[in-house]
Write an enzyme that holds these catalytic residues in place. Structure first.
Site, short mmCIF file in Angstrom:
data_model
loop_
_atom_site.label_atom_id
_atom_site.label_comp_id
_atom_site.label_asym_id
_atom_site.label_seq_id
_atom_site.Cartn_x
_atom_site.Cartn_y
_atom_site.Cartn_z
N LYS A 1 0.98 -1.55 0.49
CA LYS A 1 -0.44 0.19 0.07
C LYS A 1 0.76 1.36 -0.75
O LYS A 1 0.46 2.76 -0.29
CB LYS A 1 -0.71 0.06 1.31
N GLU B 1 -10.12 5.53 2.29
CA GLU B 1 -10.87 4.89 2.68
C GLU B 1 -10.32 3.71 3.35
O GLU B 1 -8.59 3.35 2.36
CB GLU B 1 -12.31 3.96 1.97
N SER C 1 2.02 -9.59 -0.51
CA SER C 1 1.79 -7.68 0.03
C SER C 1 2.26 -7.41 0.81
O SER C 1 2.48 -5.93 0.52
CB SER C 1 0.10 -7.60 -0.42
C1 LIG Z 1 -1.99 -6.67 2.76
C2 LIG Z 1 -2.71 -6.42 1.73
N1 LIG Z 1 -2.38 -6.83 0.72
C3 LIG Z 1 -3.43 -6.77 -0.72
C4 LIG Z 1 -4.78 -6.29 -0.58
C5 LIG Z 1 -5.73 -6.35 -1.38
O1 LIG Z 1 -5.60 -4.89 -1.92
P1 LIG Z 1 -5.36 -5.37 -3.69
O2 LIG Z 1 -6.08 -6.52 -3.72
O3 LIG Z 1 -5.36 -3.90 -4.06
O4 LIG Z 1 -4.00 -5.48 -3.31
C6 LIG Z 1 -4.42 -5.45 0.73
C7 LIG Z 1 -6.12 -4.54 1.79
O5 LIG Z 1 -5.48 -3.94 1.86
C8 LIG Z 1 -3.51 -6.21 1.77
O6 LIG Z 1 -3.33 -4.86 2.81
#
Ligand SMILES: Cc1ncc(COP(=O)(O)O)c(C=O)c1O
Ligand SMILES: Cc1ncc(COP(=O)(O)O)c(C=O)c1O
Lengths: 409, 255, 409, 255
Positions: C86, C108, C377
């Site tokens: 993020k 948000e 992520s």
């Molecule tokens: C660690 C993490 N991975 C994935 C996501 C999912 O979001 P996105 O699909 O936009 O990567 C989030 C959303 O809060 C997140 O905190």
């Protein structure tokens, strides 16, 4: 053969005979890898693919402007895997254990940071892992215990003595004297019997090597001063080593002032006047002890600084005047933490925030054409239970109470 | 030959194996210590090591660790231990040793401590965290007073190491029976026999064996192999569970 | 002018008239910076000094051996400052806001991850900051709320609708239509009206750029497959972009299978058959909605995947067959998480663990001479309350209850 | 000129300002909706916008948002709204518009929805999340049926933008009185006058002003400046607090 590992009057290896061979072997392996450039390269490689090295050097522009003195740079050890500089030492020792062919590691932990790092390393290297942690710390730091267990480590609460860090160290030694053939004791800081201080300092020197290069690139010249918190002293020595030869760089170690040096409730060994020379936990240094030589209870809001001894290497540098020492009180720490979060969006660990306190006190006395570096040894978000607690945050308390109600059902 | 060794050798003329016992000063109290020592001496103990409590007794197991900590918690001071030791050596005429960790000596002042112990008629020291490499000054000072800086052999010690240690020792050698800390049971097996042979071949000094000796069987097993059997944790447990009076019969039954 | 931002049938900018000018301005600035190499350089520089970019690519040797198929590499977005990818998007938008001269940001947040990242960015850039968060999420994610507030942000619990992420988005839009002159809305994922999908994807592309270079260096050839979890889709698109042109690289998005696709309690838009085309929250995509067009309640153990829509860019790539979709159930996620902790000493966020599930299912079918990349992520240690809860850890419950008792005094 | 505009222009010959009111279908119930509409028509309301509830009403403030959500939560379906609208247009002979968000049309099928609305004798649509750039097909279909795709002006719209919007609109223009969402008070000040002049100069279409109109004072202020005053949130609040019967007197008192 073992009669090495002295720094001025300090250090040594005051070990029971049963460990003599273990230390001999450890020294031999350590001497070997120290000479082996390939080992160091493997270490750097591991740290750059498994952790996030080189960790960045962040220019804290807002804080610099706020104080209006020297530029403040922050060395970001918080961005290491597991959230602190502890990873450096632990992964390095992990590589060494692999060389030695041992299959099990043990470690002490106070706040849990070194325990988590060791459990992580053990998972990565496939070692069995037992962590000794004072019962009181187990109570206070349940989240870390949870992660250690999830990573496959066994966490043993130590119910002796003050049930904190020093007792966990003793207990780890007791395990080691029983299982030295299979087991390596991953000491968490630059203390303990030789070769630990030298070995941990060597692995942590990666911080200073990077920081020196980074500040020259970012700022064009060496910093006027480098600040680091001092528990055992590993993060401090890690960064200091990068500037040891540069006489114009002042090195400042910041200890836990707790409720104030006059209160007796602190962990200031070198900044205060309560410590005296002693020999315990396998090495000679300045200890917080009474006139009989019994160790005292220490206090700090930061569990990682709450320790009776301090690195013999630092004690020597203190005695020689190369490193200056100061203490930060619990309440100064909470203020510096708050300011750093608000101004930079960075959350130092409570330990690290000690370094920030002293830097903030001094930075305005330096010119705008100077820079300082603060070593941010770890991140504070792991400390939510301690920090929210220390601020007495009412919504946090409500949250915990509500959660407890759910669990009681 | 040190005075201590001489005394031991003399005793060994009458006894196939000597007994050395251990206690932690101030635990559960100095009064009980005194009573226990009386029981021990009356029932044929040959040597006693008095442990001056230390807050970080790394080489000790849970039982002795707790005894150290409770003694300190109840307020036992080093000076008190020394005075008590003086009274004891006056009252009982067997050799007494000090067992403690190095910081107690260091903080007191090494030379002062050793001289004071000499004045108290202490015959030697067992300092488990002071290998000879770290104890040069200590070794010299102790031997200058004709006291014995007891050296420790471990199952992990090589023959060369044992020789080296023995050169620095006097009185007797304390052979740690197994890996680990005090207070757990020891299996006296083939490995042990091999170990004790190694000890014997490394030094002419009398050999004491400690760690995990609890019963007449253990003492019998050691007889003929070692010169001194060391009973440590077991008497502390006994005093905890049954009181000081239980010590005499226990000791009497060991040999 | 606004009629851009379509990906096949998907995307668009379904915005109220009051925001027309704001979007025109935003588009203009975005078009400018996109062409400006200096902007991108500034962005990369910021991410490499304030966060830890390039984030490492870790070879997961133990997991690879365990499954015995392709080599598993993990892209370590968890090592970013604030603990997830993020940060990339948020810092990029922060630089843009600075260019636009605005002084306030809003966002948000669901799990709180994007909220923490935005609050961090706002502190760093000196912006005022308001975060909208569903009331239910505020309850569940109190630690994140605590940190946002400590970094100076105002957190507003949203009490409408399902009180979760989508409602927080609506509420942020309501703030924006009132304060668009001073305020930029930092949307957290590759959804919403144009230019957000393109813009967020652009900032996140830094993941894929790095990953491509890293895998070529580490493995000598391209990976067979790349896995990423998909909430809005930003981390997935971030890494996928690095391999979009490489037809031999299969791209796999993993959605929240919740309690199973058949249960109705999930958030699978593209992997399941419950979603249908729709227009909401300013863009056209596949939504989980009923036959009237009312949005459904979704479920996932991972708050960050618990969302009704999905990036229009991904929907297009799905329709065109370039990206394949799968779903991972809550319980599969807990298993994959456990295995990853034990084998590698790495704690993926619950969101990220979804990608691991699908990778583990498929990796054994690939040869040993192949590699796959899993995009991690974020880190899971921020999720202690959710994870300890999901495992039903009894010591954790005792700890919380004991803490609550202290607070009640 | 669209039929809707013609009706409006005719009314404007008798009335210096027209009144348009708003309600959310199914909130608090269809029965109350019917009663409220009766009160409105009897007390001189000239046009009514019926909002088909949507789960994500981004352009609406808390009051209308809640009404949308409760209507859906109580089970209101789109089909029910449409049938109800058909009954209403049969019973009451003023122009009715549908207000809703685009997804309701899109999911129903755009052309089907518009044709159905035509059959229900609906005169136009207000779709706040459908700018003309996204609504080409919608605009064509609506105008083909001689219904009015109401366009919205905002204080942030430039003159050029207004002209562009007006070209795509019919019936009247809905001028949003201020920034923000429905339901908050509006200050009718100098800026507003300047804004409404800008609207007027951009289009010959009648101008409706909405957002924050609550009282006779507000309506008086608009008289002579705009053609239609739109009362939205205020009647919902009234029904919530005092019941449907309170609507009639309130409307009667506005002009
Ligand atoms: C660690 C993490 N991975 C994935 C996501 C999912 O979001 P996105 O699909 O936009 O990567 C989030 C959303 O809060 C997140 O905190
Ligand atoms: C974040 C952090 N900083 C500092 C310390 C203190 O240790 P040292 O002085 O060895 O760096 C600790 C110890 O746990 C720690 O966790």
């Amino acid at each position: 053969m073992i009669k090495k590992g002295y720094y001025g009057h300090w250090g040594g290896a005051f070990i029971p005979e049963i460990l003599y061979e273990t230390f001999r072997e450890l020294n031999t392996f350590f001497e070997d890898v120290k000479k082996d450039q390939a080992f160091w390269n493997e270490y750097v490689q591991l740290m750059s693919t498994y952790s996030c090295r080189p960790t960045p050097l962040t220019y804290a522009e807002n804080l610099s402007n706020r104080f209006g003195g020297a530029r403040i740079y922050i060395k970001r050890e918080d961005l290491n895997h597991t959230g602190a500089h502890k990873a450096n030492n632990v992964m390095g020792q992990g590589l060494l254990v692999k060389r030695m062919g041992k299959k099990r590691v043990i470690a002490e932990t106070g706040a849990g940071q070194h325990g988590v790092a060791t459990a992580t390393m053990a998972a990565k290297f496939g070692f069995d892992c037992t962590i000794y942690m004072g019962e009181e710390d187990v109570q206070r730091q349940r989240p870390n215990v949870f992660w250690m267990e999830k990573m496959g480590a066994t966490v043993i609460p130590v119910t002796d003595g003050s049930r904190t860090l020093k007792d966990a160290i003793n207990e780890a030694f007791r395990d080691w004297v029983s299982n030295m053939d299979s087991t390596h004791y991953v000491l968490g800081t630059v203390c303990g019997p030789h070769p630990f201080p030298e070995m941990v300092a060597w692995f942590q020197s990666i911080i200073g090597i990077e920081a020196r290069e980074q500040i020259l690139k970012a700022f064009g010249k060496l910093p006027a001063r480098v600040y680091a918190c001092v528990g055992g002293g590993s993060n401090a020595l890690g960064i200091f080593q990068g500037f040891m030869q540069d006489d114009q760089v002042a090195l400042v170690g910041v200890e836990a002032g707790g409720k104030g040096l006059a209160s007796g409730e602190h962990a200031a060994r070198l900044a205060g006047s309560d410590a005296s020379p002693g020999v315990a936990q396998g090495y000679k240094t300045m200890f917080l002890q009474n006139s009989d030589g019994q160790m005292l209870d220490t206090h700090s809001v930061a569990a990682g600084l709450d320790y009776i001894g301090v690195s013999p290497i630092l004690t020597d540098l203190w005695e020689k005047g190369r490193v200056r020492f100061a203490a930060a009180t619990d309440s100064e720490v909470m203020d510096a933490l708050e300011l750093t979060m608000k101004k930079e969006g960075i959350i130092p660990a409570l330990e690290s925030a000690h370094g920030f306190v002293q830097a903030f006190k001094e930075v305005q006395n330096l010119g705008k054409d100077e820079a300082i570096i603060i070593n941010m040894s770890g991140r504070g978000d792991k400390d939510i239970f301690t920090i929210a607690n220390a601020y007495g945050d009412p919504s946090w308390k409500e949250f915990i109470i509500a959660r407890a109600e759910q669990y009681k059902k | 030959m040190s005075t201590l060794e001489e005394i031991i050798r003399t005793h060994l003329q009458d006894s196939r194996i000597l007994l050395m016992t251990h206690l932690v000063l101030g635990y559960p109290s100095f009064e009980v210590n005194r009573e226990v020592i009386g029981q021990m001496v009356q029932n044929g103990v040959d040597l006693i090591e008095m442990q001056i409590p230390f807050s970080e007794p790394v080489a000790d197991g849970p039982m002795i660790l707790k005894a150290n900590q409770e003694s300190i918690a109840k307020g036992a001071r080093v000076e008190e231990c020394l005075q008590f030791a003086g009274e004891i050596t006056k009252e009982f005429h067997i050799p007494f040793l000090f067992m403690t960790y190095y910081n107690i000596l260091y903080k007191y002042g090494l030379e002062e401590f050793i001289n004071r112990a000499y004045d108290l008629n202490i015959k030697g020291f067992i300092i488990p965290d002071l290998p000879p490499e770290e104890g040069r000054e200590y070794l010299d000072l102790v031997r200058k007073q004709d006291m014995a800086p007891i050296q420790i052999f471990a199952p992990t010690s090589t023959k060369e190491r044992m020789q080296r240690l023995a050169e620095n020792g006097a009185g007797f050698i304390y052979c740690v029976a197994r890996r680990g800390v005090t207070g757990k049971k020891t299996d006296f097996d083939q490995d042990f026999n091999e170990y004790i042979r190694r000890c014997r071949s490394a030094t002419p000094l009398p050999l004491a064996v400690g760690f995990g000796i609890r019963s007449k069987d253990d003492v019998d097993f050691l007889t003929g192999k070692a010169d001194i059997a060391v009973i440590g944790t077991e008497t502390i447990r006994l005093v905890d569970e049954k009181g000081a009076a239980a010590v005499g019969p226990f000791i009497a039954g060991l040999r």
